[in-house]
Design a protein around this motif. Structure first.
Motif, PDB file in Angstrom:
ATOM      1  N   ILE A  93       6.546   1.819  -6.148  1.00 11.31           N
ATOM      2  CA  ILE A  93       6.832   3.214  -5.789  1.00 11.31           C
ATOM      3  C   ILE A  93       6.512   3.482  -4.324  1.00 11.31           C
ATOM      4  CG2 ILE A  93       6.222   5.631  -6.222  1.00 11.31           C
ATOM      5  CD1 ILE A  93       5.724   4.858  -9.136  1.00 11.31           C
ATOM      6  N   VAL A  94       5.322   3.105  -3.899  1.00 13.34           N
ATOM      7  CA  VAL A  94       4.884   3.302  -2.507  1.00 13.34           C
ATOM      8  C   VAL A  94       3.893   2.190  -2.185  1.00 13.34           C
ATOM      9  CG1 VAL A  94       3.017   4.898  -3.140  1.00 13.34           C
ATOM     10  CG2 VAL A  94       3.960   4.964  -0.830  1.00 13.34           C
ATOM     11  N   SER A  95       3.987   1.641  -0.983  1.00 15.69           N
ATOM     12  CA  SER A  95       3.062   0.558  -0.636  1.00 15.69           C
ATOM     13  C   SER A  95       3.012   0.344   0.870  1.00 15.69           C
ATOM     14  CB  SER A  95       3.491  -0.751  -1.306  1.00 15.69           C
ATOM     15  OG  SER A  95       4.732  -1.179  -0.801  1.00 15.69           O
ATOM     16  N   TRP A  96       1.935  -0.327   1.274  1.00 16.85           N
ATOM     17  CA  TRP A  96       1.828  -0.785   2.649  1.00 16.85           C
ATOM     18  C   TRP A  96       2.862  -1.872   2.868  1.00 16.85           C
ATOM     19  CZ3 TRP A  96      -0.908   1.934   5.875  1.00 16.85           C
ATOM     20  CH2 TRP A  96      -2.053   2.595   5.458  1.00 16.85           C
ATOM     21  N   LEU A  97       3.354  -1.986   4.080  1.00 15.98           N
ATOM     22  CA  LEU A  97       4.182  -3.127   4.438  1.00 15.98           C
ATOM     23  C   LEU A  97       3.256  -4.324   4.627  1.00 15.98           C
ATOM     24  CD1 LEU A  97       6.736  -1.532   6.905  1.00 15.98           C
ATOM     25  CD2 LEU A  97       6.960  -1.921   4.467  1.00 15.98           C
ATOM     26  N   PRO A  98       3.780  -5.539   4.548  1.00 20.57           N
ATOM     27  CA  PRO A  98       2.915  -6.729   4.630  1.00 20.57           C
ATOM     28  C   PRO A  98       2.001  -6.766   5.854  1.00 20.57           C
ATOM     29  CG  PRO A  98       5.102  -7.368   3.918  1.00 20.57           C
ATOM     30  CD  PRO A  98       5.175  -5.900   4.282  1.00 20.57           C
ATOM     31  N   HIS A  99       2.455  -6.263   7.002  1.00 19.42           N
ATOM     32  CA  HIS A  99       1.618  -6.295   8.202  1.00 19.42           C
ATOM     33  C   HIS A  99       0.538  -5.213   8.182  1.00 19.42           C
ATOM     34  CE1 HIS A  99       4.089  -2.951   9.523  1.00 19.42           C
ATOM     35  NE2 HIS A  99       5.172  -3.725   9.517  1.00 19.42           N
ATOM     36  N   GLY A 100       0.627  -4.238   7.269  1.00 19.08           N
ATOM     37  CA  GLY A 100      -0.414  -3.228   7.112  1.00 19.08           C
ATOM     38  C   GLY A 100      -0.404  -2.085   8.104  1.00 19.08           C
ATOM     39  N   ASP A 107      11.749  -2.934   9.163  1.00 20.68           N
ATOM     40  CA  ASP A 107      10.897  -1.937   8.488  1.00 20.68           C
ATOM     41  C   ASP A 107      11.540  -0.556   8.427  1.00 20.68           C
ATOM     42  OD1 ASP A 107       9.000  -3.939   8.248  1.00 20.68           O
ATOM     43  OD2 ASP A 107       7.908  -3.339  10.053  1.00 20.68           O
ATOM     44  N   LYS A 108      12.839  -0.480   8.644  1.00 21.86           N
ATOM     45  CA  LYS A 108      13.563   0.795   8.657  1.00 21.86           C
ATOM     46  C   LYS A 108      13.240   1.619   7.414  1.00 21.86           C
ATOM     47  CE  LYS A 108      18.162   2.760   9.062  1.00 21.86           C
ATOM     48  NZ  LYS A 108      19.582   2.479   9.253  1.00 21.86           N
ATOM     49  N   GLY A 109      12.929   2.904   7.639  1.00 25.66           N
ATOM     50  CA  GLY A 109      12.627   3.818   6.550  1.00 25.66           C
ATOM     51  C   GLY A 109      11.143   3.955   6.250  1.00 25.66           C
ATOM     52  N   ALA A 110      10.326   3.060   6.775  1.00 27.85           N
ATOM     53  CA  ALA A 110       8.881   3.129   6.558  1.00 27.85           C
ATOM     54  C   ALA A 110       8.266   4.142   7.525  1.00 27.85           C
ATOM     55  CB  ALA A 110       8.245   1.751   6.758  1.00 27.85           C
ATOM     56  N   TYR A 111       7.011   4.498   7.281  1.00 26.01           N
ATOM     57  CA  TYR A 111       6.304   5.473   8.105  1.00 26.01           C
ATOM     58  C   TYR A 111       5.058   4.822   8.694  1.00 26.01           C
ATOM     59  CZ  TYR A 111       9.153   8.993   5.795  1.00 26.01           C
ATOM     60  OH  TYR A 111      10.206   9.725   5.330  1.00 26.01           O
ATOM     61  N   TYR A 112       4.706   5.279   9.892  1.00 29.91           N
ATOM     62  CA  TYR A 112       3.481   4.842  10.550  1.00 29.91           C
ATOM     63  C   TYR A 112       2.881   6.037  11.268  1.00 29.91           C
ATOM     64  CZ  TYR A 112       6.005   4.847  14.985  1.00 29.91           C
ATOM     65  OH  TYR A 112       6.719   5.231  16.090  1.00 29.91           O
ATOM     66  N   HIS A 113       1.605   5.920  11.606  1.00 29.85           N
ATOM     67  CA  HIS A 113       0.931   7.001  12.326  1.00 29.85           C
ATOM     68  C   HIS A 113       0.864   6.636  13.801  1.00 29.85           C
ATOM     69  CE1 HIS A 113      -2.420   9.604  13.648  1.00 29.85           C
ATOM     70  NE2 HIS A 113      -1.757  10.452  12.902  1.00 29.85           N
TER      71      HIS A 113
END
Length: 90
Positions: free
Chosen positions: A30-37, A83-89
């Motif tokens: 459903i929701v998760s960190w990407l492998p690089h974190g 990583d298209k579509g992912a979110y980061y701060h």
């Protein structure tokens, strides 16, 4: 719910907790960190809204509310690449 001085956890702290707990529950689909974190992905947004959000954000009723919080706290969406579509701060 953990409270500090009468205030519930800020959104970024709660989001980090959600990512950790969802992973422990085996719901990284459903929701998760990407492998690089360094970023996370909402893999199944509708399931996130119906199953996860009510547990952690009882007053937040829609994905648009969640996206407003992302914007308010300066989370950025990755718009190209693997990583298209992912979110980061930022």
């Amino acid at each position: 719910r953990k409270r500090i001085g009468g205030i519930s956890d800020p959104f970024p702290v709660k989001l980090h907790r959600i990512l950790s707990e969802v992973e422990r529950e085996g719901r990284s689909d459903i929701v998760s960190w990407l492998p690089h974190g360094r970023a996370f992905a909402l893999r199944k947004p509708e399931e996130f809204a119906s199953e996860i959000m009510p547990r952690y954000f009882p007053r937040m009723s829609s994905l648009s509310s969640l996206h407003r919080q992302f914007n308010l706290y300066n989370f950025k969406r990755i718009t190209e690449g693997r990583d298209k579509g992912a979110y980061y701060h930022s």
